[in-house]
Design a protein around this motif. Structure first.
Motif, PDB file in Angstrom:
ATOM      1  N   UNK A 296       0.806  -1.217   0.000  1.00 35.87           N
ATOM      2  CA  UNK A 296       0.000   0.000   0.000  1.00 35.87           C
ATOM      3  C   UNK A 296       0.842   1.270   0.000  1.00 35.87           C
ATOM      4  N   UNK A 297       2.145   1.115  -0.111  1.00 33.73           N
ATOM      5  CA  UNK A 297       2.993   2.295  -0.228  1.00 33.73           C
ATOM      6  C   UNK A 297       2.916   3.195   0.988  1.00 33.73           C
ATOM      7  N   UNK A 298       2.823   4.501   0.751  1.00 28.51           N
ATOM      8  CA  UNK A 298       2.951   5.482   1.826  1.00 28.51           C
ATOM      9  C   UNK A 298       1.820   5.457   2.837  1.00 28.51           C
ATOM     10  N   UNK A 299       0.701   4.801   2.512  1.00 28.49           N
ATOM     11  CA  UNK A 299      -0.337   4.608   3.525  1.00 28.49           C
ATOM     12  C   UNK A 299       0.256   3.913   4.742  1.00 28.49           C
ATOM     13  N   UNK A 300       1.218   3.011   4.476  1.00 27.92           N
ATOM     14  CA  UNK A 300       1.831   2.231   5.552  1.00 27.92           C
ATOM     15  C   UNK A 300       2.688   3.100   6.473  1.00 27.92           C
ATOM     16  N   UNK A 301       3.101   4.269   6.001  1.00 30.07           N
ATOM     17  CA  UNK A 301       3.917   5.153   6.826  1.00 30.07           C
ATOM     18  C   UNK A 301       3.192   5.565   8.112  1.00 30.07           C
TER      19      UNK A 301
END
Length: 577
Positions: A296-301
């Motif tokens: 999920x890319x930057x959502x995971x940040x």
């Protein structure tokens, strides 16, 4: 000496007497014969009527052909199922009565003629297979399940001996594909094979069927879900529009109550119509929200920031050097829009800096990172009432490179539902809730909750989400009056084990209202194209817009009232930092 009759008178008297006795004997024989004939006739009539009476009693006590056929097919007749309704009582699935055609081959005089007559009405049947089926000596065979009333009337008028009808239960979904991945579907025997329909069977309905209660039609209590059909229509409609507008291959979304963990709406496109599920088993029709795993890319940040702040090893006032890319072996970690300077923690979130997020992960350490991932429910299979749930894919070897790339959502694939439920805990005060598709009060939810992060961390995350919606990549989702917060994610897709540049899974993870979170919304658009030449195909330019539209259209149904803010008044949530 000559004797005359007169000389012996007794002889004269004996002759008439002998004649009289013979006549009497003959008369008695005739009477006995007549009596015997009468007794025999009466006995015959008694026996005949006894046989007839016994047969009548036997026929009266036995089941008619239709009932006998039903008995021989008891295990195959479609089960009566309870209605499935949404939280407001709107019907999502119900039973309707339908006729099915059967045959008793041992009573069919001419299988060829019967086959010809039946296929003249049911033209989709295979005549060769049907003729073979009708030529056996079986007592019962299905000809076709679930025929239309018109077809039933036409076949009835043909008057084919040995052919009849059984009334069955057929599942009907008034909304068609509207909530297909939630409600699921049934097989030809009305037994649940996917979604909540399967869950209902697993909770006891299949046991009733196996025990012989298949034909029971008594009213059953409806199964009430947490879904709001109005919001479900809004979410699906916006996803359909997104696929068309951005020429995407797929789209998905889920809306969850942040205080109870109830799933209010869930849609995954392409979907299918459970009334005609010919496409249900196609690979692209799976429920991506729970049965698909994605980077999920930057959502995971969001989760990296939460674990860093909650561990106490990173503070909101800290800064990290984001001037240069980080090289780890053959990998180079860089920012898509580099600022080329030191960035504070809020700035790392706002600019979605991979470099800054990776250095935050290094600051907390591998062991702490793995512990929090487990605590957040991101490294284990999520528990939910839907049977279609995938297991997340985590790195096999937790190297330094894996530690840093996982921090910004690469190298770890989770279900979108896991991301949504993790975010629920980040904004509701720090309490992790398992998702539920059944109604649940806040008190019931809190009794089952497990602490994930502290309230202080939750407050800080809410501030970051709102900060990003006002000043960062979430601006296009900030619906005036609803205090929206969130995080974008633009993740490169993987093909043949390699990242493919220019092909993305774009997501926006939103919460509203951010000062007192009630709902969490996750929207993802798979491989979108630019809306217009010159515009980027990034999450801020598509997924964020879609999320904003869903919030704008569904907030009233959810009872979230818009707030009037004075022009130029600073956002109350952002004053404290």
């Amino acid at each position: 000496m000559t004797m005359t009759l007169t000389d012996h008178p007794e002889t004269l008297n004996r002759a008439p007497l002998a004649r009289d006795e013979s006549a009497a004997v003959a008369a008695r024989k005739r009477q006995e014969q007549t009596r015997s004939r009468i007794v025999l006739a009466v006995g015959a009539f008694v026996l005949l009527y006894g046989i007839i009476g016994g047969r009548l009693v036997q026929l009266g006590a036995s089941e008619p052909a239709d009932a006998a056929a039903r008995g021989s097919a008891a295990s195959a007749v479609a089960t009566a199922r309870p209605d499935i309704v949404d939280r407001n009582g709107e019907i999502l699935a119900t039973d309707i009565r339908t006729a099915s055609l059967y045959a008793e081959p041992n009573k069919i005089v001419d299988p060829d003629e019967a086959t010809e007559l039946i296929t003249s009405v049911l033209q989709d049947l295979d005549a060769t297979a049907l003729r073979k089926k009708l030529s056996t000596k079986a007592g019962f065979v299905w000809v076709k399940r679930e025929i239309t009333p018109t077809q039933q009337a036409q076949i009835h008028d043909l008057g084919i001996p040995g052919v009849g009808f059984l009334t069955e239960n057929k599942r009907f979904y008034p909304g068609g594909p509207a909530a297909a991945h939630i409600v699921g579907l049934v097989n030809i025997d009305n037994q649940g094979i996917a979604g909540i329909e399967r869950t209902v069977d697993e909770r006891g309905l299949s046991d009733l069927h196996n025990a012989g209660f298949a034909m029971k039609t008594n009213a059953q209590e409806p199964v009430r879900l947490s879904i709001d059909l109005r919001v479900q229509h809004v979410l699906r409609d916006e996803l359909v529009g997104a696929m068309q507008k951005y020429r995407a291959v797929a789209a998905m979304g889920v809306l969850v109550n942040a205080k109870t963990g109830e799933v209010i709406a869930l849609a995954s496109l392409p979907d299918f119509d459970p009334n005609d599920p010919v496409d249900a088993n196609k690979p692209d029709r799976l429920n991506r929200i729970t049965a698909g795993t994605f980077e999920l890319g930057s959502v995971f940040k969001s989760f990296t920031f939460a674990m860093a702040l909650d561990s106490g090893k990173v503070k909101m006032t800290d800064s990290f050097d984001a001037r240069s890319p980080i090289r780890v072996g053959r990998q180079l970690i860089r920012d898509s829009h580099p600022e080329g300077r030191y960035l504070s923690v809020p700035e790392i979130f706002r600019y979605s800096s991979n470099i800054g997020t990776a250095k935050m992960a290094l600051a907390i350490g591998q062991e702490t990172q793995q512990d929090y991932l487990k605590k957040f429910g991101l490294s284990t299979k999520l528990k939910t009432e839907l049977p279609e749930v995938a297991t997340p894919q985590v790195p096999r070897r937790w190297s330094t490179a894996a530690q840093m790339t996982v921090a910004f959502g690469h190298g770890i694939a989770i279900t979108p539902m896991q991301a949504a439920m993790g975010d629920v805990a980040l904004v509701n005060g720090g309490n992790f809730l398992s998702p539920t598709f059944f109604p649940r009060t806040q008190e019931q939810a809190m009794a089952l909750a497990t602490p994930m992060v502290s309230k202080k961390t939750s407050d800080e995350m809410r501030w970051l989400f709102r900060y990003n919606a006002v000043n960062g990549s979430g601006r296009h989702a900030d619906v005036p009056g609803y205090v929206v917060g969130g995080k974008t994610g633009t993740a490169e897709k993987i093909a043949n084990g390699r990242y493919v540049e220019g092909h993305y899974l774009n997501s926006f993870l939103a919460t509203f209202p951010m000062d007192d979170p009630e709902y969490v919304l996750l929207v993802s658009v798979d491989d979108p194209k630019s809306e217009k030449p010159g515009l980027p195909a990034l999450a801020a330019w598509n997924a964020a817009y879609v999320a904003g539209n869903v919030i704008r259209r569904s907030a009233a149904f959810l009872g979230v009232q818009p707030r009037t803010e004075q022009e130029g008044h600073p956002d109350a949530m952002l004053v404290s930092y």
